[in-house]
Design a protein around this motif. Structure first.
Motif, PDB file in Angstrom:
ATOM      1  N   GLY A  71       0.813  -1.212   0.000  1.00 28.34           N
ATOM      2  CA  GLY A  71       0.000   0.000   0.000  1.00 28.34           C
ATOM      3  C   GLY A  71       0.847   1.262   0.000  1.00 28.34           C
ATOM      4  N   ARG A  74       2.344   1.793  -3.426  1.00 34.99           N
ATOM      5  CA  ARG A  74       1.349   2.349  -4.350  1.00 34.99           C
ATOM      6  C   ARG A  74       1.159   3.842  -4.120  1.00 34.99           C
ATOM      7  N   GLU A 120      -1.535  -9.425  -6.034  1.00 35.47           N
ATOM      8  CA  GLU A 120      -1.050  -8.080  -6.302  1.00 35.47           C
ATOM      9  C   GLU A 120       0.454  -7.972  -6.523  1.00 35.47           C
ATOM     10  N   ARG A 405      -2.501 -10.144   3.583  1.00 31.17           N
ATOM     11  CA  ARG A 405      -3.093  -8.931   3.033  1.00 31.17           C
ATOM     12  C   ARG A 405      -3.002  -7.774   4.028  1.00 31.17           C
ATOM     13  N   LEU A 410      -3.205  -4.010   2.389  1.00 29.32           N
ATOM     14  CA  LEU A 410      -4.249  -4.120   1.381  1.00 29.32           C
ATOM     15  C   LEU A 410      -5.642  -4.261   1.977  1.00 29.32           C
ATOM     16  N   THR A 419      -4.157   3.023  -2.768  1.00 28.67           N
ATOM     17  CA  THR A 419      -4.523   2.106  -3.849  1.00 28.67           C
ATOM     18  C   THR A 419      -3.860   2.504  -5.167  1.00 28.67           C
TER      19      THR A 419
END
Length: 423
Positions: A71, A74, A120, A405, A410, A419
């Motif tokens: 995360g 991103r 991912e 996760r 995430l 995101t």
């Protein structure tokens, strides 16, 4: 790097024309990241850093590294930071956690999180401070909406119905709609706002360094839970790893006082020989550990992010990730409020940030505190219970995937930046 446009915002002001939209006190990592996010959303931002620019970029910062969740990566992509540092990063492909004692190796029961179990990609990335910090400072230096004033000490702050002002040590005064404290665990911003803190000292200290080793790490991060505290071995590019090694305070200070040969002699029984011979690279650091939580995330025209809001134990390596989630949430709240024509410093706006972040920050603080208490113990019953617990989680793919996760950043109510989307 200081923005050459900085002098322009130090003009005399009218009551309804503040010098800048947002003042951020703190020039570490969270402060510049927030400044960049807000500026890309159209706001004018001033970053006040007590340290001089040369201290932020000096070689003394070499040796430290961060385990960035997927995360957080991103978010750095959305802020257009990641392309400039990606080649210096090391993907985390697997995480292994186990009990251990110095000289005995890992216990038979362990946890193993593999990136192949989620769609991912890598669980996260390891990135050294010497790459991330200059990239953020360069980005805010290149952003015309950001003014970066380094070597600048704030001595006072005041709030009023329509704005907030800060007074600098040299007598200058700046006004804005909103003040952000990103100035660490001893946050002067929080103290001046009357925000008290809760927490306790762990009686532990983290020894942090980088090492080179003979064998490849294969992108695997290891966490050994020793009776005195956890030992994290985190992969860096090449045959190198970052070490975060927790010991009781007196023992840590004794070890840190040794020369490099003595330091390595103390580390080797705890580290083991699975990566072959090891040697030190770069500087060594010492960080006393405590839990410190601000009793509120906001006050009148003020919000706290990062360690100013919550300083947690490094047992899960989530400190910076937690701070970046603050940054992403606050930026989204403020930018959206601005677009709706709201006054960004008012209580209704800041209440949205508080509501979004308080559960996540409290949960992470309690979790890291509980993990440290549970795993920093040599009680045979506790050892058996936690080993069986790790073995059970490892044997249940759905539960293991949920943990993966969570560790990758995430899960939960994620801000858009987390995101990979711009605000």
């Amino acid at each position: 790097m200081d923005n050459p446009h900085g002098a322009a915002i130090l003009r005399a002001m009218e009551p309804d024309t503040p010098d800048t939209d947002v003042i951020i006190i703190g020039g570490g990592l969270n402060g510049p990241a927030l400044a960049l996010a807000l500026a890309q959303g159209g706001l004018r931002v001033t970053v006040l850093d007590a340290l001089p620019a040369e201290a932020r970029g000096g070689a003394g910062f070499d040796g430290r590294a961060y385990a960035l969740s997927l995360g957080s990566v991103r978010m750095l992509q959305a802020l257009r930071i990641w392309p400039g540092v990606a080649e210096s990063a090391q993907p985390i492909l697997q995480v292994k956690a186990s009990d251990g004692r110095a000289g005995e190796g890992a216990a038979p029961w362990f946890l193993s999180f593999d990136h192949a179990e989620i769609e991912e990609g890598p669980l996260g990335q390891m990135l050294e401070d010497r790459h991330l910090r200059p990239a953020l400072l360069t980005a805010i230096g290149d952003e015309p909406r950001v003014t970066h004033l380094s070597g600048t000490q704030v001595v006072a702050q005041e709030t009023g119905p329509s704005g907030v002002s800060v007074t600098l040590a040299d007598g200058r005064r700046l006004q804005a709609r909103l003040l952000i404290g990103a100035d660490g665990r001893q946050s002067g911003t929080a103290t001046r706002a009357g925000i008290s803190r809760s927490g306790h000292d762990y009686g532990q200290t983290a020894l942090v360094c980088a090492i080179a080793h003979e064998r490849p790490h294969d992108g695997i991060a290891h966490q050994f839970f020793m009776p005195s505290g956890p030992l994290a071995i985190l992969p860096l590019p090449g045959n190198r790893s970052s070490i975060v090694w927790t010991e009781a305070r007196a023992q840590a200070e004794r070890i840190n006082a040794l020369d490099d040969a003595g330091y390595l002699a103390a580390l080797r029984p705890r580290f083991g020989d699975f990566l072959g011979d090891i040697r030190l690279e770069g500087a060594r650091f010492l960080y006393p550990l405590n839990l410190t939580l601000a009793n509120d995330l906001v006050a009148d025209r003020l919000a706290l992010v990062g360690d100013a809001a919550h300083g947690v134990h490094p047992i899960a390596g989530q400190g910076l990730n937690l701070g970046l989630r603050d940054v992403a949430a606050l930026a989204e709240v403020v930018i959206e409020a601005r677009r709706r024509g709201e006054d960004i410093g008012t209580s209704p706006v800041l209440a949205r940030y508080r509501q979004w972040r308080r559960f996540d920050t409290a949960t992470m603080a309690l979790a890291t505190d509980g993990f440290n208490r549970l795993f920093s113990s040599d009680n045979p019953l506790l050892r058996l219970g936690r080993d069986l617990g790790m073995g059970a989680i490892n044997a249940l793919p759905p539960l293991r995937r949920r943990f993966i996760r969570e560790a990758a950043g995430l899960s939960g109510d994620l801000p858009r930046l987390m995101t990979g989307r711009a605000i």
